[in-house]
Design an enzyme around this catalytic site. Structure first.
Site: not given
Length: 395
Positions: A163, A247
């Site tokens: 990511k 996140y």
């Protein structure tokens, strides 16, 4: 390395109660799967897409088969994934891709990768001929994720991509399309989807322990050093939101089980010291979810900011400190007169072990991963909306 997996236990302290959890390696994998099935099952609102699907149990291959990974890029994150894969029951490193042959040969010797399975970026496409490579792990700077995911798919290899998924919505969509066309699997490496403390928090919320969720707070950031590739917009796509703010964004989605319906954001640069000529230093944003939950998030490259989330409900609250890092996670909560204090003794690279085991299990059994390309695409769309709201031009 001392870890839960080797110690076989972890202590959880409750008021007046001592609980000893004994976990084997297989139990750890099962915990991730069962937690995902029970904890990540979304609390759906009308018309909202699912955040995540239930994951299968990560049982070792009955044939003893191990999924072979070619690691693309041998930087810091690869240095966590490779030891993690070595701890699994069903994964191994069978290829390396690097622009530094000498470094690749040193790592190849450690992981028993034959020299003929070391590739450069120029001859990368030759992995199509290597039957020992089933999948690739894309550990490159953000702007290179799309190119090497698409090239890997065309070579017939499954893809586990770090990511953020890419640097644009268009590239993310192209990655999904390429993998579908080649009939290979695409998983985005959202470690926290497979991590026991995050799963524990989700399950407590789903079970109604803290009542109806009202508000979520989350933050993650650090003081970035000059010269980092993450300060290049061309390579990173943007500032801390792409790197560590994602996140908090993703956590609010899996904690609520919903997709945000409204986003409002601000960005700023305070330190005019040359680091932030191309990317912003700070981003803060709020999200409103269909149920009415409001989330407030912040990320920065200008100050130490331990990653955490705190969830406030009608019956109490829960919080996870160090929620997004590799070790030192701790869940605390208070509800119905109870207090929880649950430190997680697991050590790096357990997060990477869990995600590798999950993806390998999916590859070997023809199953869809719990964090597929579509999950990464959703975050890319929300990042684009955050930047639009903050008045930042995106690529």
């Amino acid at each position: 390395m001392e870890s839960l997996l080797q110690q076989g236990g972890a202590s959880i302290s409750l008021p007046g109660v001592s609980i000893e959890m004994i976990w084997t390696r297989r139990d750890f994998a099962r915990l991730g799967a069962l937690g995902l099935a029970a904890g990540f099952a979304p609390k759906m609102s009308a018309g909202a897409p699912a955040v995540a699907a239930a994951a299968p149990a990560n049982e070792p291959s009955s044939s003893g088969r191990k999924t072979g990974y070619a690691v693309i890029g041998l930087g810091r994150i690869a240095g966590h994934f490779m030891p993690g894969s070595r701890m699994t029951t069903n994964s191994r490193i069978t290829g390396l891709v690097s622009g530094h042959r000498d470094k690749a040969e040193r790592i190849a010797a450690e992981y028993r990768v034959p020299k003929e399975s070391i590739y450069s970026y120029e001859n990368f496409d030759e992995i199509a001929k290597n039957k020992s490579i089933d999948a690739v792990y894309v550990a490159l700077p953000n702007s290179m994720h799309a190119e090497y995911t698409i090239r890997a798919a065309k070579a017939g290899k499954h893809v586990l991509c770090e990511k953020p998924m890419a640097t644009s919505v268009a590239d993310s969509e192209a990655m999904i399309a390429a993998c579908k066309a080649a009939n290979v699997k695409l998983m985005i490496a959202y470690r926290c989807h497979y991590e026991p403390t995050n799963l524990r928090a989700v399950k407590l919320i789903r079970d109604g322990a803290i009542g109806k969720v009202q508000v979520i707070e989350s933050a993650f950031g650090f003081n970035i050093a000059p010269g980092e590739w993450r300060l290049s917009k061309a390579m990173a796509g943007g500032g801390p939101l792409y790197d560590v703010g994602i996140y908090s964004l993703n956590a609010c989605r899996y904690l609520t089980g919903e997709e945000p319906e409204h986003i409002s954001a601000y960005a700023s640069t305070i330190d005019h010291d040359g680091r932030f000529n191309e990317v912003e230093e700070n981003v803060s944003w709020t999200m409103r979810f269909p149920s009415g939950v409001v989330a407030s998030c912040s990320t920065t490259y200008g100050a130490p900011m331990d990653g955490y989330f705190r969830v406030h409900g009608s019956k109490g609250w829960l919080e996870v400190d160090q929620a997004f890092v590799y070790e030192g996670l701790r869940l605390t909560a208070e509800f119905d007169g109870k207090k929880l204090d649950e430190p997680n003794a697991a050590r790096d690279p357990s997060h990477f072990q869990a995600e590798a085991e999950h993806f390998s299990h999916c590859v070997q059994n023809g199953l869809e991963p719990q964090s597929p390309g579509e999950e990464g695409l959703r975050d890319m769309k929300y990042i684009a909306e955050i930047y639009r709201s903050a008045g930042i031009q995106t690529s």
